[in-house]
Design an enzyme around this catalytic site. Structure first.
Site, short mmCIF file in Angstrom:
data_model
loop_
_atom_site.label_atom_id
_atom_site.label_comp_id
_atom_site.label_asym_id
_atom_site.label_seq_id
_atom_site.Cartn_x
_atom_site.Cartn_y
_atom_site.Cartn_z
N ASP A 217 38.40 48.66 44.14
CA ASP A 217 38.75 48.99 42.59
C ASP A 217 37.50 48.94 41.91
O ASP A 217 36.76 48.30 41.57
CB ASP A 217 39.69 47.96 42.05
N GLN A 220 35.29 49.04 37.16
CA GLN A 220 34.25 48.63 36.10
C GLN A 220 32.76 49.01 36.92
O GLN A 220 31.83 48.56 36.38
CB GLN A 220 34.30 47.14 36.13
N LYS A 243 37.06 54.80 31.54
CA LYS A 243 36.10 53.72 31.55
C LYS A 243 34.69 54.26 31.78
O LYS A 243 33.72 53.69 32.05
CB LYS A 243 36.35 52.48 32.58
N CYS A 381 43.56 40.88 31.34
CA CYS A 381 44.49 41.24 32.71
C CYS A 381 44.06 40.59 33.93
O CYS A 381 44.12 41.34 34.98
CB CYS A 381 44.44 42.76 32.79
C1 LIG Z 1 40.57 48.66 33.59
C2 LIG Z 1 40.80 48.07 35.02
C3 LIG Z 1 41.78 48.36 35.68
C4 LIG Z 1 43.17 49.45 35.31
O1 LIG Z 1 42.39 50.62 35.04
P1 LIG Z 1 43.57 51.41 33.95
O2 LIG Z 1 42.60 52.76 33.66
O3 LIG Z 1 44.10 50.67 33.08
O4 LIG Z 1 44.48 52.00 35.08
C5 LIG Z 1 41.65 48.13 36.96
N1 LIG Z 1 40.82 47.18 37.49
C6 LIG Z 1 39.71 46.81 36.75
C7 LIG Z 1 38.44 45.93 37.34
C8 LIG Z 1 39.65 47.28 35.57
O5 LIG Z 1 38.49 46.80 34.68
#
Ligand SMILES: *Cc1c(COP(=O)(O)O)cnc(C)c1O
Length: 423
Positions: A217, A220, A243, A381
């Protein structure tokens, strides 16, 4: 090689990086000139979403003014122009993360959709009852819940690598969790709640020794340090455009071609088929098999512009600049009594999560807002992370390429005033 892989995003305090023209970069972001409650905006909520430079706003506008048409279908000039721009954006993404082929770049809505796609499609191809999926205790809900759903659907079991008191990834525990039933490891590159950088190379190498693929993932990470998916050798890499200074509603799933080939699609309809009869349909080639329906064409093109912008600023320079910011911010808050930083593992990205004795995070956030300072408060989250540290919520300042030391000064002054109010 990627900066994230080779060295921590954050090094110890050291001289300010030279030759990084942050004021010139700031000039590219119109929103940074706005005021909030009569105060200049200090935007420190980049972990939630980043601001957009003129080039990205212009790319989106230009698309609708000069190109708008549906892709991959028309023989007419506009459709061809839109298709070319959309596919050029895909190749821009490929180069940005150094994927081997544009077939490995699937456009999706964002990280969340990318992970759901893998959970459902890889899940259907490879995961059976009693199999195991390994995640870490510092995952965003987007990298927890899709696996829980998959486990519910298949009878697989979710295994969780714990984190230590500093918020560090506990490698030895991870080693013990990997086994013959492990089908996938899904870990964050950088924790959004703590700033911890996962030791990805070691995590991936070990998983591969067990023949287990790894999903990363990267929400960030991509806008903050160079990411090279071939150097990392990850099997999937997910990130969100918004992001990384691109619009919302566009994101990327990178997947190794061989894995994507073997996975069935989970969304179907137009654009993703080769042939359709009422008896049977056949799938389009990669990456279109996973892009059912009309995509976010303007968003993809604007994402290409955002990646150009980030690459132009220079990822090494951005990483060094942000390392300076987090070191400076950590030092500035270190003598505030009652302030506890949550997430102190090295290496650490430019994310400062903290609690302040006697004050609720939402009150801190509200007072900071009155000083023009935008931070995030809550569980980010990542409720399991909050539980791990036994806090209901934190206040989080997260930095991007355009933030400055003087903004951190404003933030700290506002924090001290908030503290006085509650003293
Ligand atoms: C923001 C984030 C997500 C989710 O991203 P979306 O743009 O809302 O789909 C997943 N993992 C991490 C580490 C995040 O910071």
């Amino acid at each position: 090689m990627s900066a994230v892989v080779q060295s921590p995003i954050v090094q110890p305090v050291r001289p300010r990086p030279q030759g990084y023209d942050v004021e010139r970069l700031r000039g590219e972001f119109p929103i940074l000139a706005t005021t909030v409650h009569g105060k200049p905006l200090v935007y420190l909520d980049n972990g939630a979403t980043t601001q957009k430079p003129l080039a990205v706003i212009a790319a989106e506008k230009d698309y609708y003014e000069r190109c708008n048409a549906n892709v991959h279908r028309g023989v007419h000039a506009l459709s061809q122009r839109a298709t070319e721009a959309y596919e050029a954006a895909r190749d821009r993404v490929r180069r940005f993360i150094n994927a081997a082929s544009a077939k490995e770049i699937v456009f999706v809505r964002g990280t969340t959709e990318a992970i759901n796609l893998v959970a459902q499609c890889f899940g259907r191809a490879r995961v059976r009852s009693g199999d195991e999926i390994v995640i870490s205790a510092m995952e965003h809900h987007s990298n927890i819940v899709p696996w829980q759903l998959l486990c519910e659907q298949t009878g697989a079991v979710l295994r969780v690598v714990p984190i230590g008191d500093e918020g560090e990834f506990l490698f030895e525990a991870y080693e013990k969790l990997l086994g013959p039933r492990t089908r996938l490891v899904a870990v964050t590159h950088v924790s959004n709640a703590l700033g911890t950088v996962t030791p990805l190379r070691r995590v991936i190498d070990l998983a591969h020794r067990h023949a287990v693929p790894v999903l990363v993932d990267g929400a960030q990470a991509v806008a903050h340090a160079a990411v090279d998916v071939q150097a990392l050798d990850c099997d999937f890499y997910a990130f969100s455009g918004h992001k990384a200074h691109a619009p919302t509603g566009i994101g990327v799933l990178y997947g190794k071609e061989a894995l994507l080939e073997e996975m069935p699609p989970y969304q179907s309809g137009g654009d993703m088929i080769k042939t359709v009869t009422f008896e049977e349909s056949t799938w389009a080639d990669l990456p279109y098999k996973f892009e059912a329906g009309t995509p976010n064409i303007a968003g993809a093109i604007a994402l290409g512009a955002a990646l150009d912008f980030v690459a132009g600023a220079g990822l090494e320079a951005i990483a060094a600049h942000e390392a300076d910011l987090i070191a400076y911010a950590s030092e500035r808050v270190s003598d505030i009594r009652g302030l506890r930083i949550i997430g102190t593992a090295a290496p650490k990205a430019a994310i400062l999560s903290f609690t302040l004795d006697g004050m609720h995070a939402h009150d801190i956030g509200t007072i900071l807002d009155h000083h023009g300072v935008a931070v995030r408060t809550g569980h980010h989250c990542a409720m399991p992370v909050m539980r791990r540290f036994n806090v209901p919520a934190t206040t989080r300042a997260s930095f991007a390429l355009y933030n400055t030391r003087s903004e951190i000064d404003v933030f700290v002054e506002a924090l001290l005033k908030a503290k006085e109010l509650f003293a």
